[in-house]
Motif scaffolding. Sequence first.
Motif, short mmCIF file in Angstrom:
data_model
loop_
_atom_site.label_atom_id
_atom_site.label_comp_id
_atom_site.label_asym_id
_atom_site.label_seq_id
_atom_site.Cartn_x
_atom_site.Cartn_y
_atom_site.Cartn_z
N TRP A 156 0.91 -1.24 0.08
CA TRP A 156 0.12 0.05 0.18
C TRP A 156 0.71 1.30 0.14
CZ3 TRP A 156 -4.82 0.87 -0.95
CH2 TRP A 156 -5.65 -0.27 -0.86
N ALA A 157 2.20 1.19 0.57
CA ALA A 157 2.86 2.33 0.57
C ALA A 157 3.24 2.72 -0.69
CB ALA A 157 4.18 1.93 1.41
N TRP A 158 3.62 1.79 -1.64
CA TRP A 158 3.68 1.90 -3.06
C TRP A 158 2.65 2.36 -3.98
CZ3 TRP A 158 6.43 -3.65 -3.25
CH2 TRP A 158 7.75 -3.49 -2.95
N MET A 159 1.48 1.92 -3.61
CA MET A 159 0.17 2.32 -4.09
C MET A 159 -0.08 3.83 -4.06
SD MET A 159 -2.13 -1.32 -3.90
CE MET A 159 -3.37 -0.45 -4.55
N LEU A 160 0.02 4.37 -2.52
CA LEU A 160 -0.34 5.40 -2.41
C LEU A 160 0.89 6.60 -2.32
CD1 LEU A 160 -1.75 4.58 1.24
CD2 LEU A 160 -3.11 5.32 -0.85
N ASN A 161 1.96 6.06 -3.04
CA ASN A 161 3.02 7.09 -3.35
C ASN A 161 2.51 8.23 -3.96
OD1 ASN A 161 5.72 8.10 -5.20
ND2 ASN A 161 6.40 7.21 -3.15
N ALA A 185 2.48 10.97 3.63
CA ALA A 185 3.33 12.21 4.24
C ALA A 185 2.72 13.43 4.73
CB ALA A 185 4.46 12.64 2.99
N SER A 186 1.60 13.48 4.28
CA SER A 186 0.56 14.71 4.87
C SER A 186 0.04 14.46 6.03
CB SER A 186 -0.60 14.95 3.63
OG SER A 186 -1.44 15.71 4.04
N ALA A 187 0.08 15.52 7.12
CA ALA A 187 -0.68 15.14 7.98
C ALA A 187 -2.36 15.43 8.35
CB ALA A 187 -0.28 16.66 8.95
N THR A 188 -2.68 15.82 7.04
CA THR A 188 -4.17 15.68 6.86
C THR A 188 -4.75 14.30 6.30
OG1 THR A 188 -4.26 17.86 6.04
CG2 THR A 188 -6.20 16.73 5.65
N TYR A 189 -4.01 13.62 5.59
CA TYR A 189 -4.45 12.25 5.04
C TYR A 189 -3.63 11.06 5.87
CZ TYR A 189 -5.93 15.67 1.51
OH TYR A 189 -6.99 16.55 0.75
N SER A 190 -2.60 11.29 6.46
CA SER A 190 -1.79 10.17 6.64
C SER A 190 -2.59 9.29 7.76
CB SER A 190 -0.43 10.61 7.36
OG SER A 190 -0.81 11.50 8.33
N MET A 191 -3.30 9.89 8.54
CA MET A 191 -4.09 8.81 9.79
C MET A 191 -5.10 8.11 8.92
SD MET A 191 -4.40 7.54 12.35
CE MET A 191 -3.50 8.63 13.73
N VAL A 268 5.48 1.06 9.05
CA VAL A 268 6.03 1.20 7.70
C VAL A 268 5.40 2.09 6.63
CG1 VAL A 268 5.53 -0.21 5.64
CG2 VAL A 268 6.15 -1.32 7.62
N LEU A 269 4.35 2.48 6.83
CA LEU A 269 3.46 3.77 5.93
C LEU A 269 4.09 5.23 6.35
CD1 LEU A 269 -0.17 2.62 6.03
CD2 LEU A 269 1.53 2.52 4.00
N THR A 270 4.31 5.46 7.78
CA THR A 270 4.69 6.62 8.02
C THR A 270 5.74 7.05 8.77
OG1 THR A 270 3.14 6.68 10.00
CG2 THR A 270 2.11 7.35 7.70
N SER A 271 6.47 5.88 9.11
CA SER A 271 7.59 5.78 9.90
C SER A 271 7.32 6.71 11.42
CB SER A 271 8.85 6.62 9.27
OG SER A 271 10.05 6.73 10.06
#
Length: 328
Positions: A156-161, A185-191, A268-271
């Motif tokens: 999903w990290a690759w798909m959401l890049n 990477a966006s504070a608005t969408y990451s969660m 994995v997604l947001t470190s």
Amino acid sequence: MTTSHSSAPVGARTAPLTARRSRGTKVRRQRVKAAWLFLTPMLVALALVAGWPLFRTFFLSFTDASLSDLGTANFIGFENYLVHDNGRWFGIMADPVWWQSVWNTVYFSVVAVSLKVKFGVIVALILNAEFKGRTIVRAAVLIPWAIPTIVSAQMWAWMLNDQFGIINHMLMGVGVIDDPIAWTASATYSMWAVIMVDVWKTIPFVALLVLAALQMLPKDCYEAAEVDGIHPVRVFFKVTLPLVTPALMVAVIFRLLDALRVFDVIYVLTSNSTSTMSMSVYARQQLVEFQDVGYGSAASTLLFLIIALATVAYIYAGRKQLQLGGDA
């Protein structure tokens, strides 16, 4: 002249009852003894695998232990938790990043578990219906659950890049967005990205438990409701949902425990992003990156206490709800 059984001596009448009680007590003692005999290896293994590390973590939380040299740790009391010095508060309880991680974890747990339960019940109802190819669909639904969490999170990290991810490409293709979005990477969408991935991964678990409960429900209730002309939605809320509540409680407690200690999918997604940092990610950062074993152990201890309290509260509330439902 008539004879009566009541004329028999009291001792003669109570002797068989006393003997039966004695045999019953002996059988119960033998069962309890056998149960402890079978449980002992598991309890010993649990003490070694879980008990000792937990005690070690609890002890280290009261020290200034460092990852580079655990042998020189000194006892410092509650300084890792909270201490007042020179007019200021220090320690994990005074760290705003810790409280942000607590809020992130609670928010993630409530939203993710709620979505899993709702979509899990819907998927279970669909899989419980009669349609062609149902067996293949049931097997396909389990694929997300079968994929290891690290693998699915990286996928999903690759798909959401935001540069080469297929999600942005698809959304831009249909005109939903004009520019790529940095989902992780966006504070608005990451969660919400993390929640979406976790829900996609674990919906099959909830659906499987609810499906098993649905297949055990008595058919006569539904036949009577159909004869009476009761609307299917009302049948679901008045008949189906109360009967599958015990299975839902099991699913919720398992998913809640996993959500409160979530680490892999977020890391994995947001470190180490503070917008999504969970309590487990915070503890790992203190232990590994900052090499502060004492401080990280304090965070891990608080995480354990929070999970334990949440579990006890949920089980207590669940029992009360079942008792009220039984009385009704």
